[in-house]
Scaffold this motif. Sequence first.
Motif, PDB file in Angstrom:
ATOM      1  N   UNK A 173       0.845  -1.286  -0.022  1.00  0.00           N
ATOM      2  CA  UNK A 173      -0.015   0.016   0.029  1.00  0.00           C
ATOM      3  C   UNK A 173       0.708   1.246  -0.139  1.00  0.00           C
ATOM      4  N   UNK A 174       1.588   1.329   0.754  1.00  0.00           N
ATOM      5  CA  UNK A 174       2.649   2.442   0.885  1.00  0.00           C
ATOM      6  C   UNK A 174       3.509   2.647  -0.187  1.00  0.00           C
ATOM      7  N   UNK A 175       3.872   1.665  -1.021  1.00  0.00           N
ATOM      8  CA  UNK A 175       4.971   1.736  -2.048  1.00  0.00           C
ATOM      9  C   UNK A 175       4.163   1.532  -3.461  1.00  0.00           C
ATOM     10  N   UNK A 176       2.781   1.463  -3.526  1.00  0.00           N
ATOM     11  CA  UNK A 176       2.036   1.252  -4.630  1.00  0.00           C
ATOM     12  C   UNK A 176       2.463   0.087  -5.272  1.00  0.00           C
ATOM     13  N   UNK A 177       2.617  -1.132  -4.899  1.00  0.00           N
ATOM     14  CA  UNK A 177       2.917  -2.233  -5.414  1.00  0.00           C
ATOM     15  C   UNK A 177       1.783  -3.183  -5.692  1.00  0.00           C
ATOM     16  N   UNK A 178       1.560  -3.802  -6.724  1.00  0.00           N
ATOM     17  CA  UNK A 178       0.323  -4.950  -7.092  1.00  0.00           C
ATOM     18  C   UNK A 178       1.129  -6.196  -7.428  1.00  0.00           C
ATOM     19  N   UNK A 179       1.261  -7.278  -6.654  1.00  0.00           N
ATOM     20  CA  UNK A 179       2.043  -8.452  -6.572  1.00  0.00           C
ATOM     21  C   UNK A 179       1.506  -8.844  -7.864  1.00  0.00           C
TER      22      UNK A 179
ATOM     23  N   UNK B  99      -9.271  -3.135  -8.237  1.00  0.00           N
ATOM     24  CA  UNK B  99      -8.571  -1.882  -8.083  1.00  0.00           C
ATOM     25  C   UNK B  99      -7.113  -2.385  -7.587  1.00  0.00           C
ATOM     26  N   UNK B 100      -6.181  -1.455  -7.634  1.00  0.00           N
ATOM     27  CA  UNK B 100      -4.829  -1.447  -7.083  1.00  0.00           C
ATOM     28  C   UNK B 100      -5.274  -1.695  -5.615  1.00  0.00           C
TER      29      UNK B 100
ATOM     30  N   UNK C  69      -7.259   0.342  -0.648  1.00  0.00           N
ATOM     31  CA  UNK C  69      -6.683   0.510   1.011  1.00  0.00           C
ATOM     32  C   UNK C  69      -7.037   1.989   1.295  1.00  0.00           C
ATOM     33  N   UNK C  70      -6.868   2.829   0.359  1.00  0.00           N
ATOM     34  CA  UNK C  70      -7.084   4.414   0.644  1.00  0.00           C
ATOM     35  C   UNK C  70      -8.486   4.896   0.230  1.00  0.00           C
TER      36      UNK C  70
ATOM     37  N   UNK D  36      -7.285  -9.515  -0.478  1.00  0.00           N
ATOM     38  CA  UNK D  36      -6.367  -8.651  -0.344  1.00  0.00           C
ATOM     39  C   UNK D  36      -7.023  -7.193  -1.198  1.00  0.00           C
ATOM     40  N   UNK D  37      -6.754  -6.043  -0.300  1.00  0.00           N
ATOM     41  CA  UNK D  37      -7.217  -4.831  -0.874  1.00  0.00           C
ATOM     42  C   UNK D  37      -7.317  -4.938  -2.320  1.00  0.00           C
ATOM     43  N   UNK D  38      -8.673  -4.253  -3.125  1.00  0.00           N
ATOM     44  CA  UNK D  38      -8.804  -4.272  -4.394  1.00  0.00           C
ATOM     45  C   UNK D  38      -9.529  -5.630  -5.266  1.00  0.00           C
ATOM     46  N   UNK D  39      -9.439  -6.497  -4.425  1.00  0.00           N
ATOM     47  CA  UNK D  39     -10.160  -7.844  -4.854  1.00  0.00           C
ATOM     48  C   UNK D  39     -11.677  -8.030  -4.427  1.00  0.00           C
TER      49      UNK D  39
END
Length: 451
Positions: A114-120, A379-380, A385-386, A417-420
Amino acid sequence: MNTPVYDYLKSYSDSDMLRMHMPGHKGKGSGSVLSDILKLDITEITDAGNLFEDSGIISESEKNASDIFRTAATMYSVQGSTLCIQAMLALMKYENRSVIAIRNTHRAFLSACTLLDIDPVWVFPEYKDTIISGRVDFSVIEEKLRITPNACVYITSPDYLGVMADIKSLAELCHAYGAVLLVDNAHGACLPFYSENKHPIHLGADMCCDSAHKMLPALTGAAYLHIGNPRYVSGAKEAMQLFASTSPSYLIMCSLDLCNVFLKNSIRQRLSEAEKLMADLRRGIGKKYVLECPAFDVEPLHFTINAARSGIKGTLLAERLRAGGIEYEFADDTYVVLLFSPVDDSGVYEKVAMALEKTESDNYSCSRRLFFPEPLRIMSIRSAALSPHEEIPTENAVGRICASVTVPCPPAVPVVVSGELISEEAAAIMKDFGIQTVKAVITDKKRNGLI
């Protein structure tokens, strides 16, 4: 072995220096039970060093730890493995690497994303009866590596049940594709000190985190960022500073400093004794309980009981252990995890054995095999998350988008996970975990009353 942090704190505590600096307790406290320990609690004053500099007493102590763990560098965290995970991922972000992650990650990984804007790019283990643990098919990872240039692989090993992956083979696979291997080894701080060194850095990982407080005699929050690949040594402190408190706890650093002495002088003998005691416990209790046999290996001090297959509900077994004076590490309907430490003596093992022997089966039966289809990302992670959200009953969340993740710790492994999109299967698993409410994104349609 010298203890530069402790030695300085003790010297300063014994001096008559007037403390006209933070912290406000001034080494005196207010007559509470903490008053004695507060004498050693300071901030970054002259000669006390700085956690994020490469010189001084803290750096000297970290070098001691690096020598013990045999790493290119070892750096202290006073914010647990969470800070180390954030730093490792920040270093990957600097290199613009894609992150291939094994799904049974700790929520700290998601917070870093979330902090680094990573979508694994997710790799789902082969789940059997829990999302906490599962066999990882390396051919799936290899396929992801084949189509994902400039990647890193992130894996949790040991996982919350103590199950370990074949890190040596995984490291070789990653490096064959020019990828970096990151390991959440929070539960594996003892691994270098058994008769066979199974620590991720020794086995070829580029970086890993260890939570000293989970397995070693150190204060809660004490952790290590270990670096095996020298390329990441120079930037690691800078990456840690992005997320770290500017007022790191000297008491936690002191506990890591003193832990070096234990690691240097005592831990190998203690672990040798622990392995024998654990073998005896497993032989005895294994006649009554089903003890997990992992696909590859297990961290020796994790004692994991498949209570459901042993004829008793896991949460009931945990309750009976508590009634007998034993607090467990983790329990759900299926599993109970008891976490031993190198400081435990034979009496601890005997008490656990007696309590488990006295506990009777309640003929509990659970043959359900976990069905968990891969969730659909809408969503990402960062966006979800935000986003504005509402907290709703889990059973009402089907078809909604997960906002910030709410999952209990332990085990802190997210179902969605957030966005799912939250499916019926995911909602059912969350209910099994005891998650009664979910934070769902408030979409434009929801705002306008269309759903």
